[in-house]
Structures are given as C-alpha cells and as structure tokens.
Scaffold this motif. Structure first.
Motif, PDB file in Angstrom:
ATOM      1  N   MET A 109       2.335  -9.126  26.087  1.00 27.27           N
ATOM      2  CA  MET A 109       0.935  -9.400  25.798  1.00 27.27           C
ATOM      3  C   MET A 109       0.443 -10.411  26.819  1.00 27.27           C
ATOM      4  O   MET A 109       1.180 -11.329  27.186  1.00 27.27           O
ATOM      5  N   THR A 110      -0.782 -10.262  27.254  1.00 30.25           N
ATOM      6  CA  THR A 110      -1.414 -11.250  28.118  1.00 30.25           C
ATOM      7  C   THR A 110      -2.847 -11.420  27.648  1.00 30.25           C
ATOM      8  O   THR A 110      -3.432 -10.503  27.055  1.00 30.25           O
ATOM      9  N   GLY A 111      -3.411 -12.594  27.891  1.00 28.48           N
ATOM     10  CA  GLY A 111      -4.787 -12.776  27.450  1.00 28.48           C
ATOM     11  C   GLY A 111      -5.363 -14.120  27.824  1.00 28.48           C
ATOM     12  O   GLY A 111      -4.810 -14.861  28.647  1.00 28.48           O
ATOM     13  N   THR A 112      -6.501 -14.419  27.184  1.00 30.92           N
ATOM     14  CA  THR A 112      -7.223 -15.663  27.401  1.00 30.92           C
ATOM     15  C   THR A 112      -7.498 -16.316  26.050  1.00 30.92           C
ATOM     16  O   THR A 112      -7.456 -15.668  25.009  1.00 30.92           O
ATOM     17  N   PHE A 113      -7.799 -17.613  26.096  1.00 31.29           N
ATOM     18  CA  PHE A 113      -8.165 -18.342  24.889  1.00 31.29           C
ATOM     19  C   PHE A 113      -9.229 -19.382  25.231  1.00 31.29           C
ATOM     20  O   PHE A 113      -9.386 -19.769  26.385  1.00 31.29           O
ATOM     21  N   ARG A 114      -9.950 -19.798  24.203  1.00 32.55           N
ATOM     22  CA  ARG A 114     -10.941 -20.860  24.350  1.00 32.55           C
ATOM     23  C   ARG A 114     -10.916 -21.672  23.063  1.00 32.55           C
ATOM     24  O   ARG A 114     -11.106 -21.137  21.983  1.00 32.55           O
ATOM     25  N   LEU A 115     -10.668 -22.976  23.195  1.00 29.81           N
ATOM     26  CA  LEU A 115     -10.625 -23.886  22.061  1.00 29.81           C
ATOM     27  C   LEU A 115     -11.231 -25.215  22.500  1.00 29.81           C
ATOM     28  O   LEU A 115     -10.594 -25.976  23.230  1.00 29.81           O
ATOM     29  N   ALA A 116     -12.472 -25.459  22.090  1.00 33.14           N
ATOM     30  CA  ALA A 116     -13.202 -26.657  22.502  1.00 33.14           C
ATOM     31  C   ALA A 116     -13.186 -26.760  24.034  1.00 33.14           C
ATOM     32  O   ALA A 116     -13.537 -25.805  24.708  1.00 33.14           O
ATOM     33  N   GLN A 117     -12.708 -27.884  24.567  1.00 28.36           N
ATOM     34  CA  GLN A 117     -12.690 -28.055  26.022  1.00 28.36           C
ATOM     35  C   GLN A 117     -11.529 -27.345  26.690  1.00 28.36           C
ATOM     36  O   GLN A 117     -11.511 -27.187  27.905  1.00 28.36           O
ATOM     37  N   ASN A 118     -10.524 -26.947  25.928  1.00 35.77           N
ATOM     38  CA  ASN A 118      -9.355 -26.299  26.524  1.00 35.77           C
ATOM     39  C   ASN A 118      -9.554 -24.781  26.547  1.00 35.77           C
ATOM     40  O   ASN A 118      -9.915 -24.182  25.549  1.00 35.77           O
ATOM     41  N   HIS A 119      -9.321 -24.199  27.693  1.00 38.76           N
ATOM     42  CA  HIS A 119      -9.386 -22.744  27.836  1.00 38.76           C
ATOM     43  C   HIS A 119      -8.434 -22.340  28.961  1.00 38.76           C
ATOM     44  O   HIS A 119      -8.077 -23.149  29.798  1.00 38.76           O
ATOM     45  N   GLY A 120      -8.023 -21.100  28.911  1.00 38.19           N
ATOM     46  CA  GLY A 120      -7.100 -20.639  29.940  1.00 38.19           C
ATOM     47  C   GLY A 120      -6.485 -19.300  29.586  1.00 38.19           C
ATOM     48  O   GLY A 120      -7.092 -18.499  28.879  1.00 38.19           O
ATOM     49  N   ARG A 121      -5.251 -19.095  30.046  1.00 36.32           N
ATOM     50  CA  ARG A 121      -4.550 -17.815  29.896  1.00 36.32           C
ATOM     51  C   ARG A 121      -3.260 -18.011  29.114  1.00 36.32           C
ATOM     52  O   ARG A 121      -2.752 -19.121  29.011  1.00 36.32           O
ATOM     53  N   TRP A 122      -2.735 -16.912  28.594  1.00 36.26           N
ATOM     54  CA  TRP A 122      -1.448 -16.932  27.913  1.00 36.26           C
ATOM     55  C   TRP A 122      -0.744 -15.605  28.158  1.00 36.26           C
ATOM     56  O   TRP A 122      -1.378 -14.610  28.478  1.00 36.26           O
ATOM     57  N   ASN A 123       0.568 -15.638  28.007  1.00 35.79           N
ATOM     58  CA  ASN A 123       1.346 -14.403  28.059  1.00 35.79           C
ATOM     59  C   ASN A 123       2.566 -14.568  27.161  1.00 35.79           C
ATOM     60  O   ASN A 123       3.042 -15.680  26.944  1.00 35.79           O
ATOM     61  N   ALA A 124       3.029 -13.460  26.594  1.00 35.23           N
ATOM     62  CA  ALA A 124       4.161 -13.500  25.683  1.00 35.23           C
ATOM     63  C   ALA A 124       4.936 -12.184  25.786  1.00 35.23           C
ATOM     64  O   ALA A 124       4.358 -11.131  26.005  1.00 35.23           O
ATOM     65  N   MET A 125       6.246 -12.284  25.611  1.00 32.31           N
ATOM     66  CA  MET A 125       7.142 -11.135  25.680  1.00 32.31           C
ATOM     67  C   MET A 125       7.753 -10.866  24.308  1.00 32.31           C
ATOM     68  O   MET A 125       8.038 -11.798  23.554  1.00 32.31           O
ATOM     69  N   LEU A 126       8.006  -9.595  24.019  1.00 32.23           N
ATOM     70  CA  LEU A 126       8.652  -9.185  22.779  1.00 32.23           C
ATOM     71  C   LEU A 126      10.078  -9.711  22.745  1.00 32.23           C
ATOM     72  O   LEU A 126      10.818  -9.596  23.721  1.00 32.23           O
TER      73      LEU A 126
END
Length: 127
Positions: A109-126
C-alpha cells in the motif's frame, strides 16, 4: 502559554481522546484480509504505520490502522473504505485524512496523509 504550545497540547489531547473512537467501524464478522506494516514520512515527523484490511459480510472492503507520533508520544488511529484499489479514510474522528492505493498483487500500500500541520506520504507491506 504560547500559541504553538497550546496547539500541540490540543492536538495531543484530541489524539488521546479520539483514538479509541477511530478504531471501531469494522462490522462484526468481517474477515481479516491482511496486516500491513510500514513507514509514514511527514514534514513534521516520521514514524511507523500499521494497516489492517478487512472484507465485510456485505462484500465491502474496509481498513483501519494507526501511526505513531513521536512528538506527542502517542498513536493516531484511522479507518476507511477500499473501492477497488483506492483507500480513503479519516484519522481520529475526522481530524485528518488518509488516502492510498493497493498494488495489483495486494502486497503493498502507498498513499498520502494530512493531519493538522503534518502531511506527507506513507507505504506499508503485507506481513
């Protein structure tokens, strides 16, 4: 008390009080499909992320998870739906958003997030 300190204190309190509520939303009897582990990389902090994928009896695909905030020393929880390969969810009572995409083989899985001032990308493996 300075405004930045009050803001951080407020965000920490919201994360603590809202975290439990955001972990629900998976219907009873939903079948676990997989657990994913990875890294969230933001403009304010980086940390581990965990995502669980489920299939409900209705056929709907859902996810929930959490990521660690090393500044506030706590976990933020999120949940959402999966439409095809696209993930869309909310972080801690709608306080933030998380989006992503499953790979064709559903192992990453790969994606983006936004939480208040923090935002960016993430990735995770099964796992």
């Amino acid at each position: 008390m300075s405004k930045p300190f009050r803001t951080v204190l407020f965000l920490l309190a919201c994360g603590v009080f809202a975290g439990c509520a955001a972990t629900g939303g998976i219907p009873e009897g939903a079948r676990p499909v997989g657990v994913y582990h990875g890294v969230l990389q933001g403009n304010v902090y980086d940390g581990p992320i965990e995502v669980e994928l489920f299939e409900a009896r209705s056929g709907e695909n859902l996810f929930r998870g959490r990521f660690f905030d090393p500044i506030g020393s706590g976990w933020y929880h999120f949940r959402g739906t999966v439409d095809g390969k696209t993930l869309e969810g909310r972080i801690s009572l709608g306080f933030g958003t998380i989006e992503g995409e499953l790979s064709d083989d559903r192992r990453e899985m790969t994606g983006t997030f936004r939480l208040a001032q923090n935002h960016g990308r993430w990735n995770a493996m099964l796992k």
